[in-house]
Design a protein around this motif. Structure first.
Motif, PDB file in Angstrom:
ATOM      1  N   THR A  89      -6.628  15.762 -23.509  1.00 56.16           N
ATOM      2  CA  THR A  89      -6.746  15.015 -22.256  1.00 56.16           C
ATOM      3  C   THR A  89      -5.671  13.950 -22.154  1.00 56.16           C
ATOM      4  OG1 THR A  89      -9.148  15.387 -22.217  1.00 56.16           O
ATOM      5  CG2 THR A  89      -8.293  13.582 -20.862  1.00 56.16           C
ATOM      6  N   ALA A  90      -5.408  13.252 -23.277  1.00 56.32           N
ATOM      7  CA  ALA A  90      -4.361  12.225 -23.284  1.00 56.32           C
ATOM      8  C   ALA A  90      -2.991  12.847 -23.030  1.00 56.32           C
ATOM      9  CB  ALA A  90      -4.368  11.479 -24.622  1.00 56.32           C
ATOM     10  N   MET A  91      -2.739  14.015 -23.631  1.00 58.24           N
ATOM     11  CA  MET A  91      -1.481  14.721 -23.392  1.00 58.24           C
ATOM     12  C   MET A  91      -1.351  15.104 -21.924  1.00 58.24           C
ATOM     13  SD  MET A  91      -1.123  17.310 -26.647  1.00 58.24           S
ATOM     14  CE  MET A  91       0.361  18.013 -25.948  1.00 58.24           C
ATOM     15  N   ASN A  92      -2.455  15.551 -21.330  1.00 60.89           N
ATOM     16  CA  ASN A  92      -2.444  15.938 -19.927  1.00 60.89           C
ATOM     17  C   ASN A  92      -2.116  14.749 -19.030  1.00 60.89           C
ATOM     18  OD1 ASN A  92      -4.096  16.371 -17.191  1.00 60.89           O
ATOM     19  ND2 ASN A  92      -3.547  18.372 -18.011  1.00 60.89           N
ATOM     20  N   ALA A  93      -2.710  13.586 -19.347  1.00 61.07           N
ATOM     21  CA  ALA A  93      -2.449  12.382 -18.553  1.00 61.07           C
ATOM     22  C   ALA A  93      -0.980  11.988 -18.620  1.00 61.07           C
ATOM     23  CB  ALA A  93      -3.329  11.239 -19.037  1.00 61.07           C
ATOM     24  N   ILE A  94      -0.388  12.092 -19.819  1.00 57.46           N
ATOM     25  CA  ILE A  94       1.030  11.763 -19.986  1.00 57.46           C
ATOM     26  C   ILE A  94       1.897  12.730 -19.187  1.00 57.46           C
ATOM     27  CG2 ILE A  94       2.924  11.638 -21.653  1.00 57.46           C
ATOM     28  CD1 ILE A  94       0.836  10.751 -23.737  1.00 57.46           C
ATOM     29  N   GLY A  95       1.551  14.019 -19.256  1.00 58.90           N
ATOM     30  CA  GLY A  95       2.314  15.017 -18.508  1.00 58.90           C
ATOM     31  C   GLY A  95       2.221  14.814 -17.006  1.00 58.90           C
ATOM     32  N   GLU A  96       1.020  14.497 -16.515  1.00 62.68           N
ATOM     33  CA  GLU A  96       0.854  14.268 -15.073  1.00 62.68           C
ATOM     34  C   GLU A  96       1.612  13.021 -14.632  1.00 62.68           C
ATOM     35  OE1 GLU A  96      -0.290  16.213 -13.000  1.00 62.68           O
ATOM     36  OE2 GLU A  96      -1.791  17.514 -13.930  1.00 62.68           O
ATOM     37  N   LEU A  97       1.628  11.994 -15.474  1.00 60.19           N
ATOM     38  CA  LEU A  97       2.398  10.788 -15.159  1.00 60.19           C
ATOM     39  C   LEU A  97       3.886  11.108 -15.089  1.00 60.19           C
ATOM     40  CD1 LEU A  97       2.483   7.723 -14.694  1.00 60.19           C
ATOM     41  CD2 LEU A  97       2.588   7.429 -17.175  1.00 60.19           C
ATOM     42  N   GLY A  98       4.357  11.920 -16.036  1.00 61.52           N
ATOM     43  CA  GLY A  98       5.757  12.334 -16.008  1.00 61.52           C
ATOM     44  C   GLY A  98       6.096  13.117 -14.756  1.00 61.52           C
ATOM     45  N   ASN A  99       5.172  13.966 -14.317  1.00 63.85           N
ATOM     46  CA  ASN A  99       5.375  14.722 -13.085  1.00 63.85           C
ATOM     47  C   ASN A  99       5.478  13.800 -11.887  1.00 63.85           C
ATOM     48  OD1 ASN A  99       5.890  17.421 -12.772  1.00 63.85           O
ATOM     49  ND2 ASN A  99       3.768  18.051 -12.561  1.00 63.85           N
ATOM     50  N   LEU A 100       4.607  12.784 -11.845  1.00 70.52           N
ATOM     51  CA  LEU A 100       4.643  11.823 -10.753  1.00 70.52           C
ATOM     52  C   LEU A 100       6.000  11.117 -10.703  1.00 70.52           C
ATOM     53  CD1 LEU A 100       1.837   9.361  -9.739  1.00 70.52           C
ATOM     54  CD2 LEU A 100       4.158   8.535  -9.981  1.00 70.52           C
ATOM     55  N   VAL A 101       6.481  10.699 -11.870  1.00 71.20           N
ATOM     56  CA  VAL A 101       7.769  10.007 -11.933  1.00 71.20           C
ATOM     57  C   VAL A 101       8.902  10.938 -11.510  1.00 71.20           C
ATOM     58  CG1 VAL A 101       9.425   8.886 -13.484  1.00 71.20           C
ATOM     59  CG2 VAL A 101       6.982   8.407 -13.712  1.00 71.20           C
ATOM     60  N   ALA A 102       8.783  12.224 -11.842  1.00 67.81           N
ATOM     61  CA  ALA A 102       9.839  13.186 -11.512  1.00 67.81           C
ATOM     62  C   ALA A 102      10.080  13.275 -10.011  1.00 67.81           C
ATOM     63  CB  ALA A 102       9.489  14.565 -12.068  1.00 67.81           C
ATOM     64  N   TYR A 103       9.029  13.087  -9.216  1.00 67.75           N
ATOM     65  CA  TYR A 103       9.188  13.146  -7.759  1.00 67.75           C
ATOM     66  C   TYR A 103      10.039  11.990  -7.237  1.00 67.75           C
ATOM     67  CZ  TYR A 103       5.817  16.924  -7.247  1.00 67.75           C
ATOM     68  OH  TYR A 103       5.183  18.139  -7.310  1.00 67.75           O
ATOM     69  N   GLY A 104      10.182  10.940  -8.016  1.00 68.61           N
ATOM     70  CA  GLY A 104      11.036   9.833  -7.614  1.00 68.61           C
ATOM     71  C   GLY A 104      12.490  10.030  -7.984  1.00 68.61           C
ATOM     72  N   TYR A 105      12.787  11.045  -8.785  1.00 67.37           N
ATOM     73  CA  TYR A 105      14.150  11.266  -9.248  1.00 67.37           C
ATOM     74  C   TYR A 105      14.733  12.614  -8.810  1.00 67.37           C
ATOM     75  CZ  TYR A 105      13.641   7.182 -12.239  1.00 67.37           C
ATOM     76  OH  TYR A 105      13.456   5.896 -12.695  1.00 67.37           O
ATOM     77  N   ALA A 106      13.911  13.462  -8.197  1.00 70.10           N
ATOM     78  CA  ALA A 106      14.403  14.753  -7.711  1.00 70.10           C
ATOM     79  C   ALA A 106      13.631  15.113  -6.449  1.00 70.10           C
ATOM     80  CB  ALA A 106      14.220  15.838  -8.774  1.00 70.10           C
ATOM     81  N   GLU A 107      14.175  16.021  -5.685  1.00 66.99           N
ATOM     82  CA  GLU A 107      13.538  16.415  -4.435  1.00 66.99           C
ATOM     83  C   GLU A 107      12.220  17.143  -4.689  1.00 66.99           C
ATOM     84  OE1 GLU A 107      16.470  18.665  -2.262  1.00 66.99           O
ATOM     85  OE2 GLU A 107      17.013  16.871  -1.121  1.00 66.99           O
ATOM     86  N   SER A 108      11.270  16.927  -3.792  1.00 66.62           N
ATOM     87  CA  SER A 108       9.965  17.580  -3.909  1.00 66.62           C
ATOM     88  C   SER A 108      10.097  19.096  -3.874  1.00 66.62           C
ATOM     89  CB  SER A 108       9.048  17.118  -2.769  1.00 66.62           C
ATOM     90  OG  SER A 108       8.933  15.718  -2.751  1.00 66.62           O
ATOM     91  N   THR A 109      11.048  19.588  -3.082  1.00 62.80           N
ATOM     92  CA  THR A 109      11.245  21.035  -2.967  1.00 62.80           C
ATOM     93  C   THR A 109      11.743  21.651  -4.267  1.00 62.80           C
ATOM     94  OG1 THR A 109      13.418  20.523  -2.009  1.00 62.80           O
ATOM     95  CG2 THR A 109      11.651  21.076  -0.485  1.00 62.80           C
ATOM     96  N   VAL A 110      12.229  20.830  -5.200  1.00 65.24           N
ATOM     97  CA  VAL A 110      12.658  21.326  -6.502  1.00 65.24           C
ATOM     98  C   VAL A 110      11.556  21.152  -7.531  1.00 65.24           C
ATOM     99  CG1 VAL A 110      14.330  21.050  -8.374  1.00 65.24           C
ATOM    100  CG2 VAL A 110      15.077  20.837  -6.007  1.00 65.24           C
ATOM    101  N   VAL A 111      10.916  19.979  -7.536  1.00 62.33           N
ATOM    102  CA  VAL A 111       9.916  19.673  -8.559  1.00 62.33           C
ATOM    103  C   VAL A 111       8.698  20.575  -8.432  1.00 62.33           C
ATOM    104  CG1 VAL A 111       8.382  17.895  -9.486  1.00 62.33           C
ATOM    105  CG2 VAL A 111      10.686  17.282  -8.746  1.00 62.33           C
ATOM    106  N   ALA A 112       8.224  20.821  -7.203  1.00 60.59           N
ATOM    107  CA  ALA A 112       7.007  21.621  -7.015  1.00 60.59           C
ATOM    108  C   ALA A 112       7.139  23.046  -7.565  1.00 60.59           C
ATOM    109  CB  ALA A 112       6.612  21.641  -5.545  1.00 60.59           C
ATOM    110  N   PRO A 113       8.193  23.801  -7.235  1.00 52.22           N
ATOM    111  CA  PRO A 113       8.294  25.164  -7.779  1.00 52.22           C
ATOM    112  C   PRO A 113       8.479  25.209  -9.290  1.00 52.22           C
ATOM    113  CG  PRO A 113       9.738  24.891  -5.871  1.00 52.22           C
ATOM    114  CD  PRO A 113       9.263  23.532  -6.259  1.00 52.22           C
ATOM    115  N   ILE A 114       9.013  24.117  -9.870  1.00 50.58           N
ATOM    116  CA  ILE A 114       9.222  24.085 -11.319  1.00 50.58           C
ATOM    117  C   ILE A 114       7.887  24.131 -12.059  1.00 50.58           C
ATOM    118  CG2 ILE A 114      10.012  22.552 -13.193  1.00 50.58           C
ATOM    119  CD1 ILE A 114      12.420  21.881 -11.561  1.00 50.58           C
ATOM    120  N   GLY A 115       6.785  23.943 -11.328  1.00 49.07           N
ATOM    121  CA  GLY A 115       5.472  24.071 -11.950  1.00 49.07           C
ATOM    122  C   GLY A 115       5.255  25.424 -12.603  1.00 49.07           C
ATOM    123  N   ALA A 116       6.063  26.415 -12.231  1.00 53.76           N
ATOM    124  CA  ALA A 116       5.965  27.739 -12.863  1.00 53.76           C
ATOM    125  C   ALA A 116       6.256  27.670 -14.353  1.00 53.76           C
ATOM    126  CB  ALA A 116       6.936  28.712 -12.189  1.00 53.76           C
TER     127      ALA A 116
END
Length: 370
Positions: free
Chosen positions: A68-95
């Motif tokens: 669960t702690a690892m998941n929280a860290i990963g989700e936080l990193g994902n949130l931060v990623a949206y501030g440094y790259a376009e949403s149209t790039v970050v969302a598909p990278i979920g694959a």
């Protein structure tokens, strides 16, 4: 006009933004981290189930909390990623998360590795490469609160898109109780329409954070507009929790073979359309880049479908009133009245309970696919 980072030209004359590439790499690592965390939780569930009657509630398992702690860290990193790259790039990278999950399930959880998995993994890698190739050179926007309101939020296309999206959400919400159990796309579409606001909110919220921390331009105080970042943070949290509920509903009535690819497709589509309309992320892009980008999304989606196909057996729904009455009928069996050791009703009850536990376990894994 809104601010943006200052990209430097490459020798070929193409704009290259180090900040954007940091966001892309962060998104890849974060999705891999989320996938690993979900498999850690799955391993904890599997180990706990092998204990039989001695099994504990999963909230008492240290390994589950580590996941669960690892998941929280990963989700936080994902949130931060949206501030440094376009949403149209970050969302598909979920694959990438689906790819990592398949590898971990094979090498750590000892699940079979199929030829179809090889095809799926290659498709995901190729798709992500094409997406990044097409959109990875774009500079990320950094609007202030005033610029975000003026240039994005109150634009006619944004208002129309918000109205249409809310109307579609209301319609799906109304019909979800009728068709949700039959069609997986109903709950996944409802989840995606809600989750897109988390993504779109993260985009500007992280811009406000970056301006405040990196450039000393505080966006969280002074004036009425200072309320905007906090309202956006509230929207991000509420939509994230709300969308997760409908993703769990999809996992409740349908197996991963249906939920994972349909959720990836609907979520990615909602995020791309939303970012393209609200933030105009395709503005100025060449026809070749747009074609390459959508082809990459299609290839990555095909890879997600291939990796997910037939990986898990059909999971039954949670126990409802009908199932409980059926269980009562089981225990009215003659075997029970005789008190014999060969208790068919008890055996079937245990089987249903075990299937229910496996369904809940698969439901807990579904958060990493969005």
């Amino acid at each position: 006009m809104s601010n943006s980072t200052s990209p430097s030209p490459t020798p070929q004359g193409v704009l290259y933004d180090d900040i954007t590439w940091f966001g892309i790499c962060l998104a890849i690592v974060s999705n891999a981290f989320i996938s690993t965390s979900l498999n850690v939780q799955k391993w904890a569930h599997n180990k706990n189930e092998r204990l039989g009657e001695a099994r504990k509630p999963y909230t008492q398992l240290p390994v589950w909390w580590f996941g669960t702690a690892m998941n929280a860290i990963g989700e936080l990193g994902n949130l931060v990623a949206y501030g440094y790259a376009e949403s149209t790039v970050v969302a598909p990278i979920g694959a990438v998360g689906v790819l990592c999950s398949a590898l971990i399930a094979t090498f750590a959880l000892r699940e079979p590795f199929r030829k179809l998995d090889i095809v799926g993994i290659l498709c995901i890698v190729l798709g992500v490469v094409l997406i990044v190739w097409a959109k990875g050179t774009e500079a990320v926007i950094e609007p202030t609160v005033e610029e975000a309101i003026r240039d994005y939020f109150i634009m006619p296309q944004s208002i129309v898109y918000t109205a249409v999206s809310l109307a579609a959400t209301a319609v799906l919400y109304h019909y979800s109780s009728i068709y949700g159990e039959k069609y997986a796309i109903v709950y996944t579409s409802l989840c995606s329409l809600i989750a897109q606001w988390t993504v779109l909110g993260c985009k500007t919220f992280m811009s406000f954070v970056r301006l405040t921390l990196e450039k000393g331009n505080n966006q969280f105080c002074c004036g009425v507009t200072a309320l905007v970042p906090w309202v956006m943070l509230l929207i991000i949290v509420v939509c994230a929790v709300w969308s997760l509920h409908y993703l769990q509903m999809a996992m409740r009535y349908h197996n991963n073979n249906k939920v994972i690819p349909t959720y990836y497709a609907t979520f990615t589509l909602c995020c791309i359309v939303g970012a393209a309309i609200v933030y105009r992320e395709f503005e100025g892009a060449s026809a070749g880049s747009i074609i390459t980008f959508f082809f990459g999304c299609l290839v990555a989606g095909a890879g997600v479908f291939a990796v997910s196909k037939d990986r898990e057996k059909e999971a039954p729904p949670f126990l409802g009133d009908t199932d409980l009455r059926m269980i009562e009928d089981m225990f009215d069996d003659d075997d029970v009245s005789r008190g014999g050791s060969d208790n068919k009703g008890a055996r079937r009850f245990v089987e249903l309970e075990e299937l229910n536990v496996r369904t809940m376990s698969s439901g807990s894994e579904s958060r990493g696919e969005g």
